[in-house]
Design an enzyme around this catalytic site. Structure first.
Site, PDB file in Angstrom:
ATOM      1  N   GLU A  49       0.828  -1.201   0.000  1.00 46.14           N
ATOM      2  CA  GLU A  49       0.000   0.000   0.000  1.00 46.14           C
ATOM      3  C   GLU A  49       0.867   1.257   0.000  1.00 46.14           C
ATOM      4  OE1 GLU A  49      -2.835  -0.629   3.193  1.00 46.14           O
ATOM      5  OE2 GLU A  49      -3.923  -2.082   1.935  1.00 46.14           O
ATOM      6  N   GLU A  60      -1.396 -10.122  -6.223  1.00 45.72           N
ATOM      7  CA  GLU A  60      -1.355 -10.896  -7.475  1.00 45.72           C
ATOM      8  C   GLU A  60      -0.461 -10.205  -8.501  1.00 45.72           C
ATOM      9  OE1 GLU A  60      -3.939  -9.856  -5.720  1.00 45.72           O
ATOM     10  OE2 GLU A  60      -5.756 -10.999  -6.151  1.00 45.72           O
ATOM     11  N   CYS A  92      -6.275  -7.010 -11.271  1.00 48.19           N
ATOM     12  CA  CYS A  92      -5.437  -8.222 -11.238  1.00 48.19           C
ATOM     13  C   CYS A  92      -5.942  -9.252 -12.245  1.00 48.19           C
ATOM     14  CB  CYS A  92      -5.396  -8.801  -9.837  1.00 48.19           C
ATOM     15  SG  CYS A  92      -4.473  -7.721  -8.718  1.00 48.19           S
TER      16      CYS A  92
HETATM   17  N1  THU Z   1      -5.910  -6.383  -2.699  1.00 48.95           N
HETATM   18  C1  THU Z   1      -5.054  -7.317  -3.239  1.00 48.95           C
HETATM   19  O1  THU Z   1      -3.869  -7.404  -2.861  1.00 48.95           O
HETATM   20  N2  THU Z   1      -5.536  -8.135  -4.194  1.00 48.95           N
HETATM   21  C2  THU Z   1      -6.805  -8.074  -4.687  1.00 48.95           C
HETATM   22  O2  THU Z   1      -7.089  -8.697  -5.690  1.00 48.95           O
HETATM   23  C3  THU Z   1      -7.813  -7.295  -3.979  1.00 48.95           C
HETATM   24  C4  THU Z   1      -7.282  -6.224  -3.102  1.00 48.95           C
HETATM   25  C5  THU Z   1      -5.394  -5.480  -1.673  1.00 48.95           C
HETATM   26  C6  THU Z   1      -5.292  -4.042  -2.084  1.00 48.95           C
HETATM   27  C7  THU Z   1      -5.339  -3.337  -0.763  1.00 48.95           C
HETATM   28  O3  THU Z   1      -4.012  -3.298  -0.240  1.00 48.95           O
HETATM   29  C8  THU Z   1      -6.174  -4.256   0.114  1.00 48.95           C
HETATM   30  O4  THU Z   1      -6.221  -5.496  -0.531  1.00 48.95           O
HETATM   31  C9  THU Z   1      -7.585  -3.746   0.345  1.00 48.95           C
HETATM   32  O5  THU Z   1      -8.182  -3.396  -0.857  1.00 48.95           O
END
Ligand code: THU
Length: 135
Positions: A49, A60, A92
């Site tokens: 993040e 992903e 993704c």
């Molecule tokens: N997130 C992922 O890492 N993969 C996904 O396919 C869905 C969302 C993460 C992004 C963010 O850091 C957190 O999950 C909440 O949205």
């Protein structure tokens, strides 16, 4: 492509382990991924993040970008682990679709229970793929 149980378990466990490295100070929603290449290498990935929220990269995509940046473009499967079996986001799905619609997607929770076993094709019907650009 069908995965055997041993490989399913391996991918899910690697994604669970990777999750510890997720950088999630804002959402506290850690995601881990483990991507199996056609050459039988495994690349893990986590969500990273950022204080500028939209810059965040999902687990992903981290895994795919790590693999592609090392010359891998053919994938057999990816495991995605979250606390509650959350599914891959649209971005993704699109990035995975670039490299093949038949990639198997395992969606699991933090205990390693596989909630869904599907494919990129099923997750992104009607995908915009390189073929539309003549590739
Ligand atoms: N997130 C992922 O890492 N993969 C996904 O396919 C869905 C969302 C993460 C992004 C963010 O850091 C957190 O999950 C909440 O949205």
């Amino acid at each position: 492509m069908t995965l055997n149980d041993e490989m399913r378990e391996k991918l899910v466990q690697l994604a669970i382990h990777a999750r510890h490295w997720a950088y999630v100070p804002y959402s506290h929603y850690a995601v881990g991924a483990a991507l199996l290449t056609a050459s039988d290498k495994i690349y893990d990935g986590v969500n990273i993040e950022n204080a500028a929220y939209p810059v965040t990269v999902c687990a992903e995509r981290t895994a795919v970008f790590k693999a592609v940046s090392e010359g891998e473009r053919d994938f057999k499967a990816i495991a995605v682990v979250t606390d509650n079996g959350g599914a891959p986001c649209g971005s993704c799905r699109q990035v995975l679709a670039e490299f093949g619609l038949d990639t198997v997607v395992l969606i699991a929770d933090a205990e390693g229970n596989i909630q869904q076993e599907t494919t990129v094709k099923e997750l992104l019907p009607g995908a915009f793929t390189p073929k539309f650009l003549g590739k």
